[in-house]
Write a protein that holds these residues in place. Sequence first.
Motif, PDB file in Angstrom:
ATOM      1  N   VAL A 204       8.313   1.256 -11.972  1.00  0.00           N
ATOM      2  CA  VAL A 204       8.247   0.579 -10.680  1.00  0.00           C
ATOM      3  C   VAL A 204       8.281  -0.932 -10.881  1.00  0.00           C
ATOM      4  N   GLN A 205       7.476  -1.407 -11.805  1.00  0.00           N
ATOM      5  CA  GLN A 205       7.394  -2.845 -12.080  1.00  0.00           C
ATOM      6  C   GLN A 205       8.758  -3.417 -12.466  1.00  0.00           C
ATOM      7  N   LYS A 206       9.499  -2.684 -13.277  1.00  0.00           N
ATOM      8  CA  LYS A 206      10.732  -3.196 -13.866  1.00  0.00           C
ATOM      9  C   LYS A 206      11.894  -3.276 -12.873  1.00  0.00           C
ATOM     10  N   ILE A 207      12.065  -2.261 -12.013  1.00  0.00           N
ATOM     11  CA  ILE A 207      13.322  -2.217 -11.262  1.00  0.00           C
ATOM     12  C   ILE A 207      13.195  -2.003  -9.755  1.00  0.00           C
ATOM     13  N   CYS A 208      12.019  -1.689  -9.243  1.00  0.00           N
ATOM     14  CA  CYS A 208      11.927  -1.306  -7.832  1.00  0.00           C
ATOM     15  C   CYS A 208      11.729  -2.504  -6.901  1.00  0.00           C
ATOM     16  N   ASP A 209      12.333  -2.412  -5.717  1.00  0.00           N
ATOM     17  CA  ASP A 209      12.109  -3.396  -4.656  1.00  0.00           C
ATOM     18  C   ASP A 209      10.882  -3.018  -3.828  1.00  0.00           C
ATOM     19  N   ARG A 210      10.774  -1.730  -3.509  1.00  0.00           N
ATOM     20  CA  ARG A 210       9.625  -1.234  -2.750  1.00  0.00           C
ATOM     21  C   ARG A 210       9.157   0.079  -3.364  1.00  0.00           C
ATOM     22  N   VAL A 211       7.931   0.465  -3.021  1.00  0.00           N
ATOM     23  CA  VAL A 211       7.360   1.660  -3.637  1.00  0.00           C
ATOM     24  C   VAL A 211       6.435   2.357  -2.649  1.00  0.00           C
ATOM     25  N   ALA A 212       6.414   3.686  -2.742  1.00  0.00           N
ATOM     26  CA  ALA A 212       5.437   4.499  -2.019  1.00  0.00           C
ATOM     27  C   ALA A 212       4.563   5.201  -3.041  1.00  0.00           C
ATOM     28  N   VAL A 213       3.270   5.212  -2.801  1.00  0.00           N
ATOM     29  CA  VAL A 213       2.317   5.897  -3.681  1.00  0.00           C
ATOM     30  C   VAL A 213       1.914   7.201  -3.004  1.00  0.00           C
ATOM     31  N   MET A 214       2.055   8.318  -3.724  1.00  0.00           N
ATOM     32  CA  MET A 214       1.750   9.626  -3.150  1.00  0.00           C
ATOM     33  C   MET A 214       0.523  10.252  -3.801  1.00  0.00           C
ATOM     34  N   GLU A 215      -0.195  11.002  -2.983  1.00  0.00           N
ATOM     35  CA  GLU A 215      -1.352  11.762  -3.461  1.00  0.00           C
ATOM     36  C   GLU A 215      -1.571  12.941  -2.522  1.00  0.00           C
ATOM     37  N   ASN A 216      -1.696  14.141  -3.093  1.00  0.00           N
ATOM     38  CA  ASN A 216      -1.933  15.357  -2.303  1.00  0.00           C
ATOM     39  C   ASN A 216      -0.923  15.537  -1.173  1.00  0.00           C
ATOM     40  N   GLY A 217       0.343  15.255  -1.477  1.00  0.00           N
ATOM     41  CA  GLY A 217       1.409  15.481  -0.514  1.00  0.00           C
ATOM     42  C   GLY A 217       1.573  14.415   0.545  1.00  0.00           C
ATOM     43  N   LYS A 218       0.777  13.345   0.471  1.00  0.00           N
ATOM     44  CA  LYS A 218       0.834  12.285   1.478  1.00  0.00           C
ATOM     45  C   LYS A 218       1.182  10.944   0.838  1.00  0.00           C
ATOM     46  N   VAL A 219       1.807  10.063   1.622  1.00  0.00           N
ATOM     47  CA  VAL A 219       2.008   8.678   1.203  1.00  0.00           C
ATOM     48  C   VAL A 219       0.741   7.909   1.563  1.00  0.00           C
ATOM     49  N   ILE A 220       0.043   7.409   0.550  1.00  0.00           N
ATOM     50  CA  ILE A 220      -1.233   6.736   0.795  1.00  0.00           C
ATOM     51  C   ILE A 220      -1.092   5.212   0.822  1.00  0.00           C
ATOM     52  N   GLU A 221       0.014   4.703   0.265  1.00  0.00           N
ATOM     53  CA  GLU A 221       0.302   3.273   0.319  1.00  0.00           C
ATOM     54  C   GLU A 221       1.792   3.076   0.167  1.00  0.00           C
ATOM     55  N   GLU A 222       2.327   2.062   0.846  1.00  0.00           N
ATOM     56  CA  GLU A 222       3.769   1.829   0.788  1.00  0.00           C
ATOM     57  C   GLU A 222       4.052   0.373   1.106  1.00  0.00           C
ATOM     58  N   GLY A 223       5.050  -0.196   0.421  1.00  0.00           N
ATOM     59  CA  GLY A 223       5.414  -1.577   0.719  1.00  0.00           C
ATOM     60  C   GLY A 223       6.206  -2.209  -0.406  1.00  0.00           C
ATOM     61  N   LYS A 224       6.420  -3.529  -0.313  1.00  0.00           N
ATOM     62  CA  LYS A 224       7.085  -4.267  -1.384  1.00  0.00           C
ATOM     63  C   LYS A 224       6.249  -4.155  -2.648  1.00  0.00           C
ATOM     64  N   VAL A 225       6.925  -4.096  -3.779  1.00  0.00           N
ATOM     65  CA  VAL A 225       6.215  -3.936  -5.043  1.00  0.00           C
ATOM     66  C   VAL A 225       5.207  -5.061  -5.259  1.00  0.00           C
ATOM     67  N   ILE A 226       5.595  -6.294  -4.952  1.00  0.00           N
ATOM     68  CA  ILE A 226       4.688  -7.425  -5.166  1.00  0.00           C
ATOM     69  C   ILE A 226       3.439  -7.303  -4.292  1.00  0.00           C
ATOM     70  N   ASP A 227       3.594  -6.776  -3.077  1.00  0.00           N
ATOM     71  CA  ASP A 227       2.436  -6.601  -2.187  1.00  0.00           C
ATOM     72  C   ASP A 227       1.521  -5.486  -2.677  1.00  0.00           C
ATOM     73  N   ILE A 228       2.115  -4.418  -3.185  1.00  0.00           N
ATOM     74  CA  ILE A 228       1.314  -3.317  -3.715  1.00  0.00           C
ATOM     75  C   ILE A 228       0.531  -3.778  -4.945  1.00  0.00           C
ATOM     76  N   PHE A 229       1.165  -4.576  -5.777  1.00  0.00           N
ATOM     77  CA  PHE A 229       0.477  -5.093  -6.967  1.00  0.00           C
ATOM     78  C   PHE A 229      -0.674  -6.019  -6.590  1.00  0.00           C
ATOM     79  N   SER A 230      -0.449  -6.887  -5.630  1.00  0.00           N
ATOM     80  CA  SER A 230      -1.438  -7.934  -5.342  1.00  0.00           C
ATOM     81  C   SER A 230      -2.455  -7.540  -4.271  1.00  0.00           C
ATOM     82  N   LYS A 231      -2.122  -6.541  -3.430  1.00  0.00           N
ATOM     83  CA  LYS A 231      -3.008  -6.230  -2.312  1.00  0.00           C
ATOM     84  C   LYS A 231      -3.269  -4.727  -2.159  1.00  0.00           C
TER      85      LYS A 231
END
Length: 337
Positions: A204-231
């Motif tokens: 994700v760090q190397k090539i992604c523009d945005r990312v969704a984090v999944m857990e138990n079949g749900k998206v629990i966080e989603e956004g720009k990679v830099i925002d996910i890293f910092s917030k």
Amino acid sequence: MIELKQVSKTFVSKKSTVKALDNVSIHVKKGEIYGVIGYSGAGKSTLIRCVNMLEKPSEGEIDVNGVSMTKLSTNKLREARQNIGMIFQGFNLLKTATVYENIAIPLKLTGIAKTEIDERVKKYLAVVGLEAKADSFPSQLSGGQKQRVAIARALSHEPDVLLSDEATSALDPETTESILSLLLKINKEFGITILLITHEMHVVQKICDRVAVMENGKVIEEGKVIDIFSKSTTDTTKKFINSLFPEDIPTEVLNSLNEQGPVIRLSFVDHSTGKPALAEVAKKFEVYTNILSGNIVQLKNEPYGRMVIHLQGIQEQTEAAITYLEAEGVHVERVNL
């Protein structure tokens, strides 16, 4: 480009019912690299297989390039899949066919003329750097070379979308880097939209523009990679990020330091990574700074740094120092046990 709207997928057997996807909605924009990350069992593989209808959703809608995949007939679905390339962890190459044949055979099955097949095979073998391996068999290739063949095969259909199902998880770190660089090249040169799933935050760090984090079949966080890293806000996301920034500060040390002043985690984004913020803090305020851990990584579009420090001093001065850091664009998080 790719839109999942309230998608759910339930697997039912005689002994159990498993909800692999639970009301998932994501939107992948044209031309971007979008990552989906999660631990084993999070639902990410089911999600990507639903995009090209290898798994049919129990509920919800899936649109790819304006086409509603969930409403297509069998023949129309077959046509739509020609516009969606896919690469797998296990490569899925024909063992008794040469590299050339592994790319050519699927094209032949779609009715493409022999001369065009030859042109495409040679073109995309050149793209992945395997022109010299055209007559080799999969058993004669390394893992990275096999994945490059699989990528060339997917590209040979000239799709608008490329799905990557844990494409680097079976590869060593150096080969992983080369495959990620190749995916970046493909995205940039051909404008192909890439949706990938992974359990590695480095991908994700190397090539992604945005990312969704999944857990138990749900998206629990989603956004720009830099925002996910910092917030980031969820424990799961923080665990993934921490894998790139190991802190390993003993509990006893943290407890002792917190008695003398706050222990804080600093996130430096883009331009703030180059500022001598801590040096300025030491000049402006009556505090001592003690660096406990730190690192800077390069995301796809900008650098991101993280540091854990101890501020020693009276409360008025340490709070003033924290306010100053925040004003300088540094994200500050208190480290408490």
